[in-house]
Write a protein that holds these residues in place. Structure first.
Motif, PDB file in Angstrom:
ATOM      1  N   UNK A  99     -13.197  -0.519  -2.642  1.00  0.00           N
ATOM      2  CA  UNK A  99     -12.763  -1.031  -3.942  1.00  0.00           C
ATOM      3  C   UNK A  99     -11.793  -0.040  -4.591  1.00  0.00           C
ATOM      4  N   UNK A 100     -12.106   1.242  -4.474  1.00  0.00           N
ATOM      5  CA  UNK A 100     -11.217   2.268  -5.021  1.00  0.00           C
ATOM      6  C   UNK A 100      -9.883   2.265  -4.280  1.00  0.00           C
ATOM      7  N   UNK A 101      -9.920   2.015  -2.980  1.00  0.00           N
ATOM      8  CA  UNK A 101      -8.689   1.957  -2.193  1.00  0.00           C
ATOM      9  C   UNK A 101      -7.822   0.785  -2.630  1.00  0.00           C
ATOM     10  N   UNK A 102      -8.453  -0.347  -2.922  1.00  0.00           N
ATOM     11  CA  UNK A 102      -7.707  -1.514  -3.410  1.00  0.00           C
ATOM     12  C   UNK A 102      -6.984  -1.176  -4.712  1.00  0.00           C
ATOM     13  N   UNK A 103      -7.684  -0.486  -5.615  1.00  0.00           N
ATOM     14  CA  UNK A 103      -7.066  -0.067  -6.881  1.00  0.00           C
ATOM     15  C   UNK A 103      -5.895   0.869  -6.631  1.00  0.00           C
ATOM     16  N   UNK A 104      -6.099   1.839  -5.733  1.00  0.00           N
ATOM     17  CA  UNK A 104      -5.059   2.823  -5.451  1.00  0.00           C
ATOM     18  C   UNK A 104      -3.827   2.168  -4.826  1.00  0.00           C
ATOM     19  N   UNK A 105      -4.030   1.245  -3.909  1.00  0.00           N
ATOM     20  CA  UNK A 105      -2.908   0.569  -3.261  1.00  0.00           C
ATOM     21  C   UNK A 105      -2.101  -0.250  -4.260  1.00  0.00           C
ATOM     22  N   UNK A 106      -2.791  -0.900  -5.179  1.00  0.00           N
ATOM     23  CA  UNK A 106      -2.092  -1.681  -6.193  1.00  0.00           C
ATOM     24  C   UNK A 106      -1.292  -0.768  -7.113  1.00  0.00           C
ATOM     25  N   UNK A 107      -1.896   0.359  -7.499  1.00  0.00           N
ATOM     26  CA  UNK A 107      -1.184   1.292  -8.368  1.00  0.00           C
ATOM     27  C   UNK A 107       0.022   1.889  -7.652  1.00  0.00           C
ATOM     28  N   UNK A 108      -0.120   2.194  -6.363  1.00  0.00           N
ATOM     29  CA  UNK A 108       1.009   2.697  -5.584  1.00  0.00           C
ATOM     30  C   UNK A 108       2.187   1.727  -5.649  1.00  0.00           C
ATOM     31  N   UNK A 109       1.879   0.444  -5.506  1.00  0.00           N
ATOM     32  CA  UNK A 109       2.927  -0.568  -5.511  1.00  0.00           C
ATOM     33  C   UNK A 109       3.525  -0.758  -6.892  1.00  0.00           C
ATOM     34  N   UNK A 110       2.680  -0.890  -7.893  1.00  0.00           N
ATOM     35  CA  UNK A 110       3.146  -1.187  -9.253  1.00  0.00           C
ATOM     36  C   UNK A 110       4.033  -0.071  -9.801  1.00  0.00           C
ATOM     37  N   UNK A 111       3.680   1.177  -9.498  1.00  0.00           N
ATOM     38  CA  UNK A 111       4.443   2.304 -10.042  1.00  0.00           C
ATOM     39  C   UNK A 111       5.672   2.642  -9.208  1.00  0.00           C
ATOM     40  N   UNK A 112       5.878   1.937  -8.098  1.00  0.00           N
ATOM     41  CA  UNK A 112       7.050   2.169  -7.270  1.00  0.00           C
ATOM     42  C   UNK A 112       6.885   3.244  -6.219  1.00  0.00           C
ATOM     43  N   UNK A 113       5.691   3.840  -6.136  1.00  0.00           N
ATOM     44  CA  UNK A 113       5.458   4.864  -5.125  1.00  0.00           C
ATOM     45  C   UNK A 113       5.350   4.268  -3.732  1.00  0.00           C
ATOM     46  N   UNK A 114       4.960   2.983  -3.658  1.00  0.00           N
ATOM     47  CA  UNK A 114       4.928   2.235  -2.400  1.00  0.00           C
ATOM     48  C   UNK A 114       5.787   0.992  -2.592  1.00  0.00           C
ATOM     49  N   UNK A 115       7.108   1.129  -2.472  1.00  0.00           N
ATOM     50  CA  UNK A 115       8.005   0.012  -2.770  1.00  0.00           C
ATOM     51  C   UNK A 115       7.875  -1.115  -1.759  1.00  0.00           C
ATOM     52  N   UNK A 116       8.238  -2.302  -2.192  1.00  0.00           N
ATOM     53  CA  UNK A 116       8.278  -3.444  -1.287  1.00  0.00           C
ATOM     54  C   UNK A 116       9.564  -3.349  -0.474  1.00  0.00           C
ATOM     55  N   UNK A 117       9.450  -3.366   0.837  1.00  0.00           N
ATOM     56  CA  UNK A 117      10.571  -3.170   1.744  1.00  0.00           C
ATOM     57  C   UNK A 117      11.342  -4.479   1.951  1.00  0.00           C
ATOM     58  N   UNK A 118      12.514  -4.426   2.610  1.00  0.00           N
ATOM     59  CA  UNK A 118      13.316  -5.638   2.806  1.00  0.00           C
ATOM     60  C   UNK A 118      12.600  -6.772   3.540  1.00  0.00           C
ATOM     61  N   UNK A 119      11.558  -6.452   4.314  1.00  0.00           N
ATOM     62  CA  UNK A 119      10.813  -7.513   5.007  1.00  0.00           C
ATOM     63  C   UNK A 119       9.651  -8.039   4.174  1.00  0.00           C
ATOM     64  N   UNK A 120       9.639  -7.682   2.865  1.00  0.00           N
ATOM     65  CA  UNK A 120       8.617  -8.131   1.914  1.00  0.00           C
ATOM     66  C   UNK A 120       7.258  -7.481   2.141  1.00  0.00           C
ATOM     67  N   UNK A 121       7.205  -6.471   3.005  1.00  0.00           N
ATOM     68  CA  UNK A 121       5.971  -5.713   3.209  1.00  0.00           C
ATOM     69  C   UNK A 121       6.004  -4.441   2.373  1.00  0.00           C
ATOM     70  N   UNK A 122       4.822  -3.942   2.029  1.00  0.00           N
ATOM     71  CA  UNK A 122       4.716  -2.765   1.171  1.00  0.00           C
ATOM     72  C   UNK A 122       4.901  -1.488   1.986  1.00  0.00           C
ATOM     73  N   UNK A 123       5.721  -0.580   1.462  1.00  0.00           N
ATOM     74  CA  UNK A 123       5.938   0.708   2.112  1.00  0.00           C
ATOM     75  C   UNK A 123       4.935   1.732   1.639  1.00  0.00           C
ATOM     76  N   UNK A 124       3.691   1.548   2.022  1.00  0.00           N
ATOM     77  CA  UNK A 124       2.637   2.476   1.645  1.00  0.00           C
ATOM     78  C   UNK A 124       1.300   2.024   2.182  1.00  0.00           C
TER      79      UNK A 124
END
Length: 238
Positions: free
Chosen positions: A41-66
């Motif tokens: 559950x904590x990992x789910x929160x962390x992954x979402x925060x990574x994406x939302x803050x731009x630390x794990x950007x969405x790549x050109x293939x629409x997959x998350x870079x993180x």
């Protein structure tokens, strides 16, 4: 098996699936199951925060870079860990019932893994070799503490960012999911021991955060990585 990315296979190692996560968890003590549920559950929160803050950007293939991982204490599989799946779509929350894989072993000589997931088409993240090596590095390098969690995002990948914030950075740019990629990180970890160092930069690949658990790694993301990202953005605007 391999997962296809924008420019070819994302997963560059042999992935040998041994069953479902639920079947594996049914064989472990309740305490391990509870720990798994808490940390995933904590990992789910962390992954979402990574994406939302731009630390794990969405790549050109629409997959998350993180991606993320945490160690899971299972008898007979002392180095087992839970990792996020390969090729997670951007804008979609991490589904703890479907998107987590348990990697019970990684053979760096054969470049292959054994893992559990909900189905054959759910593979562990392409960065599994890097996760596995980092979360077992304490025994190789004699660290006083061992990390139990790992966060990674495709930001802060430049030498300028590393120098500005005093963060260790690898020398070579390598292809993700390959032996050279993992070797580059391990050379960093050999010279910069955890927990004195918790943030590392893979040149051209992104940052790595190690922590005692997912919450600790997320705290380091918030206190060290995000401020560094903000100052890097400000420096490029002037």
């Amino acid at each position: 098996m391999a997962s296809e990315g924008l420019n070819g296979p994302r997963v560059q190692f042999l992935a040998n699936r041994e069953g479902t996560v639920s079947a594996l968890l049914n064989k472990v003590p309740n305490g391990v199951q509870n720990y798994y549920n808490e940390q995933v559950e904590a990992m789910a929160e962390a992954l979402w925060e990574l994406e939302v803050c731009g630390a794990a950007p969405v790549l050109p293939d629409d997959r998350v870079g993180g991606n993320a991982a945490f160690r899971l204490p299972i008898e007979g599989h002392e180095d087992a860990m839970v990792v996020s799946k390969s090729g997670k779509l951007g804008g979609v929350g991490f589904d703890v019932s479907k998107d987590a894989c348990v990697v019970t072993g990684f053979d760096h000589k054969e470049w292959s893994s054994t893992y559990y997931s909900i189905s054959d088409d759910v593979l562990p993240t392409s960065d599994t070799p890097m996760h596995y090596a980092a979360l077992t590095a304490h025994s190789a390098y004699g660290w006083t503490e061992k990390p139990n969690a790992f966060l990674h995002g495709h930001a802060l990948e430049s030498a300028e960012a590393a120098q500005l914030h005093g963060l260790p950075i690898s020398h070579e740019i390598t292809t993700c999911s390959t032996p050279d990629d993992t070797k580059a990180l391990m050379l960093l970890l050999k010279d910069y021991a955890y927990p004195a160092h918790k943030v590392f930069i893979r040149r051209g690949h992104g940052f790595v955060v190690l922590g005692k658990d997912v919450a600790d790694a997320l705290n380091t993301l918030r206190t060290q990585v995000l401020p560094a990202m903000e100052s890097e953005i400000e420096s490029t605007q002037h």
